[in-house]
Enzyme design. Sequence first.
Site, PDB file in Angstrom:
ATOM      1  N   GLU A  54      -3.200  -0.402   8.150  1.00 29.11           N
ATOM      2  CA  GLU A  54      -2.038   0.356   9.035  1.00 29.11           C
ATOM      3  C   GLU A  54      -2.123  -0.398  10.329  1.00 29.11           C
ATOM      4  O   GLU A  54      -3.282  -0.231  11.120  1.00 29.11           O
ATOM      5  CB  GLU A  54      -2.013   1.625   9.116  1.00 29.11           C
ATOM      6  CG  GLU A  54      -1.504   2.404   7.777  1.00 29.11           C
ATOM      7  CD  GLU A  54      -1.172   3.853   8.100  1.00 29.11           C
ATOM      8  OE1 GLU A  54      -1.012   4.245   9.235  1.00 29.11           O
ATOM      9  OE2 GLU A  54      -1.557   4.608   7.142  1.00 29.11           O
ATOM     10  N   ASN A 101      -7.299   1.626   9.847  1.00 27.52           N
ATOM     11  CA  ASN A 101      -5.693   1.855  10.418  1.00 27.52           C
ATOM     12  C   ASN A 101      -5.938   1.883  11.852  1.00 27.52           C
ATOM     13  O   ASN A 101      -6.806   2.689  12.626  1.00 27.52           O
ATOM     14  CB  ASN A 101      -5.314   3.162  10.078  1.00 27.52           C
ATOM     15  CG  ASN A 101      -4.861   3.455   8.933  1.00 27.52           C
ATOM     16  OD1 ASN A 101      -4.820   2.326   8.119  1.00 27.52           O
ATOM     17  ND2 ASN A 101      -4.306   4.368   8.132  1.00 27.52           N
ATOM     18  N   ARG A 117       0.834  -1.144  -0.186  1.00 34.08           N
ATOM     19  CA  ARG A 117      -0.034   0.059   0.068  1.00 34.08           C
ATOM     20  C   ARG A 117       0.988   1.401  -0.144  1.00 34.08           C
ATOM     21  O   ARG A 117       1.814   1.460   0.789  1.00 34.08           O
ATOM     22  CB  ARG A 117      -0.866   0.148   1.244  1.00 34.08           C
ATOM     23  CG  ARG A 117      -1.658   1.177   1.326  1.00 34.08           C
ATOM     24  CD  ARG A 117      -2.689   1.298   2.422  1.00 34.08           C
ATOM     25  NE  ARG A 117      -3.296   2.556   2.718  1.00 34.08           N
ATOM     26  CZ  ARG A 117      -3.337   3.398   3.872  1.00 34.08           C
ATOM     27  NH1 ARG A 117      -2.360   3.008   4.772  1.00 34.08           N
ATOM     28  NH2 ARG A 117      -3.929   4.657   3.817  1.00 34.08           N
ATOM     29  N   GLU A 144      -7.573   8.201   6.480  1.00 31.67           N
ATOM     30  CA  GLU A 144      -7.533   8.945   7.718  1.00 31.67           C
ATOM     31  C   GLU A 144      -8.214  10.225   7.779  1.00 31.67           C
ATOM     32  O   GLU A 144      -7.819  11.521   7.934  1.00 31.67           O
ATOM     33  CB  GLU A 144      -6.289   9.017   8.592  1.00 31.67           C
ATOM     34  CG  GLU A 144      -5.796   7.573   8.706  1.00 31.67           C
ATOM     35  CD  GLU A 144      -4.657   7.412   9.931  1.00 31.67           C
ATOM     36  OE1 GLU A 144      -4.364   8.613   9.983  1.00 31.67           O
ATOM     37  OE2 GLU A 144      -4.089   6.420  10.273  1.00 31.67           O
ATOM     38  N   TYR A 175      -4.016   1.967  15.840  1.00 34.02           N
ATOM     39  CA  TYR A 175      -2.671   1.938  16.821  1.00 34.02           C
ATOM     40  C   TYR A 175      -2.984   1.633  18.216  1.00 34.02           C
ATOM     41  O   TYR A 175      -2.188   0.941  18.872  1.00 34.02           O
ATOM     42  CB  TYR A 175      -2.012   3.263  16.279  1.00 34.02           C
ATOM     43  CG  TYR A 175      -1.322   3.421  14.862  1.00 34.02           C
ATOM     44  CD1 TYR A 175      -0.137   2.856  14.748  1.00 34.02           C
ATOM     45  CD2 TYR A 175      -2.162   3.983  13.981  1.00 34.02           C
ATOM     46  CE1 TYR A 175       0.376   2.813  13.602  1.00 34.02           C
ATOM     47  CE2 TYR A 175      -1.760   3.904  12.593  1.00 34.02           C
ATOM     48  CZ  TYR A 175      -0.500   3.473  12.551  1.00 34.02           C
ATOM     49  OH  TYR A 175       0.143   3.458  11.431  1.00 34.02           O
ATOM     50  N   HIS A 223      -3.056  10.963   0.848  1.00 36.95           N
ATOM     51  CA  HIS A 223      -2.323  10.607   2.179  1.00 36.95           C
ATOM     52  C   HIS A 223      -1.622  11.952   2.559  1.00 36.95           C
ATOM     53  O   HIS A 223      -0.769  11.864   3.089  1.00 36.95           O
ATOM     54  CB  HIS A 223      -1.330   9.697   2.174  1.00 36.95           C
ATOM     55  CG  HIS A 223      -1.092   9.109   3.399  1.00 36.95           C
ATOM     56  ND1 HIS A 223      -1.201   7.745   3.863  1.00 36.95           N
ATOM     57  CD2 HIS A 223      -0.820   9.592   4.543  1.00 36.95           C
ATOM     58  CE1 HIS A 223      -0.721   7.314   5.097  1.00 36.95           C
ATOM     59  NE2 HIS A 223      -0.474   8.354   5.793  1.00 36.95           N
TER      60      HIS A 223
END
Length: 442
Positions: A345, A286, A74, A163, A288, A118
């Site tokens: 991600e 994504n 990606r 995002e 985290y 992005h």
Amino acid sequence: MTFPRDFVWGAATAAYQIEGATTEDGRGESIWDRFCRTPGKVANGENGDRACEHYFRWREDLELMSSLGLQAYRFSISWPRIQPDGRGPANQKGMDFYRRLVEGLLEREIAPLVTMYHWDLPQRLQDTGGWASREVVERFADYAELLFDGLGDLVDSWVTHNEPWVTAFLGYAHGTKAPGLRDWEAALAAAHHVLLSHGRAVTAFRAGDRPGRIGITLDLTHVYGEPEAGRRLDGHRNRWFLDPLLRGGYPADMVDLYEERIGPLDFVADGDLEEIAVPIDFLGVNFYQPAIVRARHDDGPVGVEEIPDDGARTAMGWRVQPDSLTDLLVRLKRDYGDIPLMITENGASYDDPPLDGGEVVEDPRRLEYVRDHVAAVERALAAGVDVRGYYVWSLFDNFEWEHGYSSRFGIVSVDFESQKRTPKRSALWYRDLISEQAGEGR
Ligand code: BGC
């Protein structure tokens, strides 16, 4: 661990974080070029001028991807390489770079997943308001058409935006990312225009009857803590994007809150919500860290703060709690149905030890982070969630936005002076996982 045979294993990057070559072949200025040059915005005054020099070293980087056995890659396209001023015909040299890159991937049987945006908006579009101005929606739709025309014969998997929450709220309300504004009204308008531009791009993709699939990537979190504060943060971070995309409307509790604390949502025009909710083929996630929060009445329009604890954290200070990824994925299925999900991600920043002449950088905590989150995805699959792939963030140590080069997320280490790439232990572990799963998947 056992994953479905067709589960896709990849790695992810983004243009501004790795390419460098910011004035090469007609590329225009982006908001990140400008932001990095604004004193005090980026750690150590660093910028993406060189980064990983991927624009020049992409062949070597493709070999590296092959050696790790990546099945998918990606990456994002730099809008100002394609349209230096954000409008008008394609800059062929910019397009050719991505064509060569994709051809190289396909030769190596690595499937490209292309992110169209992005965060590196052409500066010229920022000069007229950027995402806060509705005009950008048209511009993005034109840019999307150029990409479908210029790369659509090679690329069959597209992510419109990376995002939107970060683009809008970190860029326009908190000001920690480009363009660095502190204006909540502008941030809400920006979020809406990002979503609308996504809808337009998907509609253009479908109208062209193009083969392949298209989706969007959200940065989602799973929220724990005080119920009321938690619901507000979930509304702000997750539902404000999930609901319009997948349910056709903004969540009523958040509309009330924003109208009361920020201002009227008068940037929403008739028909916008239908356009935003055009069906997508997959949702990129994504992930985290979770959020564990309580109310704090003086803390901005959303009014929450983190509950401190002494649990494990990454070098960014982010919580390490793999179960929360399972919780998030199960919740997505429960609340939004069976949309195919891709983890676009997931990864961690840790301070790595110096290489000291060795051949592998030892990064046990990153390895553990990735391993435990992959296991969390496996548990979600076992619970019936439709997850189709996992892309580790990131293939390389790179320009970590306002944190500059000191924050390292790569499974491959990059010496930014010599530009030498060296695998970390986590990369070798990931390579072995991929080959094991390719052989043993059920
Ligand atoms: C972004 C990446 C970033 C990563 C780590 C994500 O929000 O998409 O560009 O490097 O998180 O901060």
